[in-house]
Design a protein around this motif. Structure first.
Motif, PDB file in Angstrom:
ATOM      1  N   THR A 221      22.860  26.186 -10.124  1.00 37.09           N
ATOM      2  CA  THR A 221      22.338  26.468  -8.784  1.00 37.09           C
ATOM      3  C   THR A 221      23.366  27.211  -7.949  1.00 37.09           C
ATOM      4  O   THR A 221      24.563  27.184  -8.249  1.00 37.09           O
ATOM      5  N   TYR A 222      22.892  27.889  -6.924  1.00 38.59           N
ATOM      6  CA  TYR A 222      23.773  28.384  -5.852  1.00 38.59           C
ATOM      7  C   TYR A 222      23.968  27.261  -4.849  1.00 38.59           C
ATOM      8  O   TYR A 222      23.021  26.559  -4.506  1.00 38.59           O
ATOM      9  N   PHE A 223      25.193  27.122  -4.361  1.00 31.62           N
ATOM     10  CA  PHE A 223      25.505  26.027  -3.435  1.00 31.62           C
ATOM     11  C   PHE A 223      25.886  26.575  -2.072  1.00 31.62           C
ATOM     12  O   PHE A 223      26.790  27.412  -1.953  1.00 31.62           O
ATOM     13  N   ASN A 224      25.189  26.103  -1.040  1.00 35.09           N
ATOM     14  CA  ASN A 224      25.449  26.510   0.339  1.00 35.09           C
ATOM     15  C   ASN A 224      25.905  25.280   1.115  1.00 35.09           C
ATOM     16  O   ASN A 224      25.136  24.335   1.303  1.00 35.09           O
ATOM     17  N   LEU A 225      27.159  25.279   1.581  1.00 34.86           N
ATOM     18  CA  LEU A 225      27.706  24.125   2.285  1.00 34.86           C
ATOM     19  C   LEU A 225      26.983  23.852   3.598  1.00 34.86           C
ATOM     20  O   LEU A 225      26.985  22.727   4.095  1.00 34.86           O
ATOM     21  N   ALA A 226      26.313  24.874   4.166  1.00 32.65           N
ATOM     22  CA  ALA A 226      25.556  24.676   5.405  1.00 32.65           C
ATOM     23  C   ALA A 226      24.269  23.883   5.150  1.00 32.65           C
ATOM     24  O   ALA A 226      23.736  23.259   6.064  1.00 32.65           O
ATOM     25  N   GLU A 227      23.772  23.933   3.923  1.00 37.82           N
ATOM     26  CA  GLU A 227      22.590  23.172   3.532  1.00 37.82           C
ATOM     27  C   GLU A 227      22.874  22.535   2.176  1.00 37.82           C
ATOM     28  O   GLU A 227      22.259  22.880   1.160  1.00 37.82           O
ATOM     29  N   PRO A 228      23.818  21.596   2.131  1.00 39.87           N
ATOM     30  CA  PRO A 228      24.316  21.106   0.843  1.00 39.87           C
ATOM     31  C   PRO A 228      23.292  20.324   0.038  1.00 39.87           C
ATOM     32  O   PRO A 228      22.475  19.586   0.588  1.00 39.87           O
ATOM     33  N   THR A 229      23.319  20.542  -1.261  1.00 38.38           N
ATOM     34  CA  THR A 229      22.535  19.761  -2.207  1.00 38.38           C
ATOM     35  C   THR A 229      23.518  19.103  -3.170  1.00 38.38           C
ATOM     36  O   THR A 229      24.639  19.589  -3.359  1.00 38.38           O
ATOM     37  N   LYS A 230      23.100  18.021  -3.788  1.00 35.69           N
ATOM     38  CA  LYS A 230      23.987  17.309  -4.695  1.00 35.69           C
ATOM     39  C   LYS A 230      24.140  18.071  -6.007  1.00 35.69           C
ATOM     40  O   LYS A 230      23.159  18.513  -6.600  1.00 35.69           O
ATOM     41  N   ILE A 231      25.388  18.228  -6.436  1.00 37.66           N
ATOM     42  CA  ILE A 231      25.684  18.857  -7.715  1.00 37.66           C
ATOM     43  C   ILE A 231      25.989  17.738  -8.709  1.00 37.66           C
ATOM     44  O   ILE A 231      27.011  17.052  -8.598  1.00 37.66           O
ATOM     45  N   GLU A 232      25.108  17.547  -9.673  1.00 39.15           N
ATOM     46  CA  GLU A 232      25.332  16.511 -10.683  1.00 39.15           C
ATOM     47  C   GLU A 232      26.531  16.879 -11.551  1.00 39.15           C
ATOM     48  O   GLU A 232      26.754  18.055 -11.864  1.00 39.15           O
ATOM     49  N   GLU A 233      27.309  15.869 -11.948  1.00 39.97           N
ATOM     50  CA  GLU A 233      28.462  16.075 -12.839  1.00 39.97           C
ATOM     51  C   GLU A 233      29.391  17.179 -12.292  1.00 39.97           C
ATOM     52  O   GLU A 233      29.902  17.998 -13.040  1.00 39.97           O
ATOM     53  N   ARG A 234      29.612  17.152 -11.002  1.00 39.15           N
ATOM     54  CA  ARG A 234      30.358  18.228 -10.335  1.00 39.15           C
ATOM     55  C   ARG A 234      31.858  18.167 -10.613  1.00 39.15           C
ATOM     56  O   ARG A 234      32.472  17.101 -10.541  1.00 39.15           O
ATOM     57  N   GLY A 250      35.779  22.056   0.756  1.00 40.02           N
ATOM     58  CA  GLY A 250      35.094  22.110   2.044  1.00 40.02           C
ATOM     59  C   GLY A 250      35.344  23.352   2.875  1.00 40.02           C
ATOM     60  O   GLY A 250      35.213  23.310   4.094  1.00 40.02           O
ATOM     61  N   SER A 251      35.667  24.481   2.251  1.00 36.40           N
ATOM     62  CA  SER A 251      35.951  25.697   3.020  1.00 36.40           C
ATOM     63  C   SER A 251      34.747  26.126   3.847  1.00 36.40           C
ATOM     64  O   SER A 251      33.599  26.069   3.389  1.00 36.40           O
ATOM     65  N   TYR A 252      35.006  26.591   5.065  1.00 34.26           N
ATOM     66  CA  TYR A 252      33.932  27.078   5.935  1.00 34.26           C
ATOM     67  C   TYR A 252      33.282  28.346   5.384  1.00 34.26           C
ATOM     68  O   TYR A 252      32.223  28.776   5.855  1.00 34.26           O
ATOM     69  N   LEU A 253      33.881  28.947   4.353  1.00 33.24           N
ATOM     70  CA  LEU A 253      33.293  30.119   3.711  1.00 33.24           C
ATOM     71  C   LEU A 253      32.381  29.753   2.540  1.00 33.24           C
ATOM     72  O   LEU A 253      31.847  30.641   1.869  1.00 33.24           O
ATOM     73  N   ASN A 254      32.199  28.455   2.294  1.00 35.60           N
ATOM     74  CA  ASN A 254      31.370  28.026   1.168  1.00 35.60           C
ATOM     75  C   ASN A 254      29.875  28.009   1.496  1.00 35.60           C
ATOM     76  O   ASN A 254      29.104  27.294   0.860  1.00 35.60           O
ATOM     77  N   GLY A 255      29.493  28.833   2.470  1.00 34.38           N
ATOM     78  CA  GLY A 255      28.073  29.034   2.753  1.00 34.38           C
ATOM     79  C   GLY A 255      27.614  30.429   2.367  1.00 34.38           C
ATOM     80  O   GLY A 255      26.448  30.774   2.545  1.00 34.38           O
TER      81      GLY A 255
END
Length: 380
Positions: A221-234, A250-255
């Motif tokens: 998946t694509y991960f957007n920290l502004a709308e986070p979803t759980k990443i299994e086995e992360r 937790g970088s503010y650029l991870n969106g």
């Protein structure tokens, strides 16, 4: 003596050497692959600590998985180990999936690579740039990082919509579109926005339905920290600070989506590698575009120098650096390093995913893995 019995004995005597040779060949082949895996274990165990962040390595050859294995920990707090099912952040290796999303729209007849980005997004400042130029890093776009690193309120997550707004303000371009090659993350963020606009769907959702699900990449998946979803086995990302590992997820650029942000596992990436090998992602015509390069040559610099391509000229395709017979791409982000290498004449794929920020280690591991693998192929 019965004639049928005599013929039976003759057949046995004729075919016995062949059977013994076949069994011997299989035993020898198995012995060689086990020896290669032992050498890989020795390499990775000498570089990756069992109680720190680590790496996953995947090697496929001619439809077979030679090795798929993890070293080190995916989570230092829980002590959970890295394995083939661990989901790593890929950094810029993600670009090839963003390019595939765009090609999916080409396949559907909804997008052409020569279409103008400005017309699609209704942004006059982008009116001279084509979709192909975004993909091939020949757009001349200004680099958004300077602004968002130094002037952005870092309590807010940067998303693609913010990057688009910045480009609407007509920042000074680096050069005229198509004039030369220069790597540009912002181009791939805009490419993701183009996919959203043309498809009418959120980019991550479009990629999930039209790329990842299609390829059997069920946990990618694509991960957007502004709308986070759980990443299994992360695999959480780590950097070393004052001699200790520090989590840096937790970088503010991870969106930002498109230039990076894909999470995937060795298991899922293996399915993707096989789909590439079998040319089963798109129709023959669109499939051929994946490794077709821009007419603008990539300047060969030290950062591109590896054991498989040192001193060669490069082109850039759809998320891949291309030389004569090898395609590759690296990924670099906070607390992660990755690299994929694919043979264009030999049917192999190497994938190295790391949840620690060490570019020198990435180079050492990929160079030595490539050399060991070529020795294995020579001695099979």
């Amino acid at each position: 003596m019965n004639l049928r019995f005599i013929l039976y004995k003759v057949l046995i005597l004729c075919f016995l050497p062949y059977c013994l040779y076949s069994q011997s060949s299989e035993v020898e082949k198995f012995r060689h692959v086990e020896s290669f895996r032992a050498r890989m274990d020795s390499l990775f165990n000498s570089k990756i600590s069992s109680d720190g962040p680590g790496a996953g390595i995947l090697i496929r050859y001619d439809g077979q998985e030679i090795i798929s294995k993890g070293y080190g920990l995916r989570d230092l707090e829980t002590g959970e180990k890295i394995g083939p099912e661990t989901n790593f952040r890929l950094g810029s290796v993600s670009k090839q999936f963003t390019a595939l999303a765009a090609l999916s729209l080409v396949e559907e007849g909804k997008l052409r690579l020569e279409d103008t980005v400005g017309n699609i997004l209704q942004v006059p400042a982008l009116s001279q740039i084509s979709v192909a130029q975004l993909i091939h890093h020949t757009s001349g776009l200004a680099h958004y990082e300077e602004y968002f690193f130094h002037e952005w309120d870092t309590t807010k997550i940067v998303e693609n919509k913010h990057i688009l707004d910045w480009y609407k303000n007509e920042p000074e371009p680096e050069f005229a579109p198509g004039e030369k090659w220069e790597y540009c993350n912002g181009g791939y963020n805009l490419l993701a926005t183009v996919v959203e606009k043309v498809s009418g769907q959120g980019f991550a959702e479009y990629a999930r339905k039209n790329i990842f699900e299609k390829l059997g990449m069920e946990h990618t998946t694509y991960f957007n920290l502004a709308e986070p979803t759980k990443i299994e086995e992360r695999a959480f990302c780590y950097e070393k600070s004052e001699g200790k590992w520090k989590k840096v997820d937790g970088s503010y650029l991870n969106g930002c989506l498109g230039e990076g942000a894909v999470y995937t596992s060795l298991n899922d990436f293996s399915r993707y590698a096989e789909a590439l090998r079998n040319k089963e992602i798109f129709s023959e015509e669109v499939q051929a575009l994946i490794f077709s390069v821009s007419p603008v040559e990539v300047p060969f610099e030290k950062e591109h120098s590896y054991s498989f391509n040192s001193g060669k000229s490069l082109g850039y395709a759809k998320g891949w650096f291309i030389d004569k017979d090898v395609a590759h791409h690296t990924g670099t982000w906070f607390g992660q390093r990755s690299m994929v290498v694919r043979g264009l004449e030999q049917p192999f794929m190497l994938a190295l995913f790391m949840n620690l920020g060490d570019s020198d280690l990435r180079k050492e591991l990929i160079d030595n893995t490539y050399k060991l693998f070529m020795e294995y192929l020579d001695n099979r």
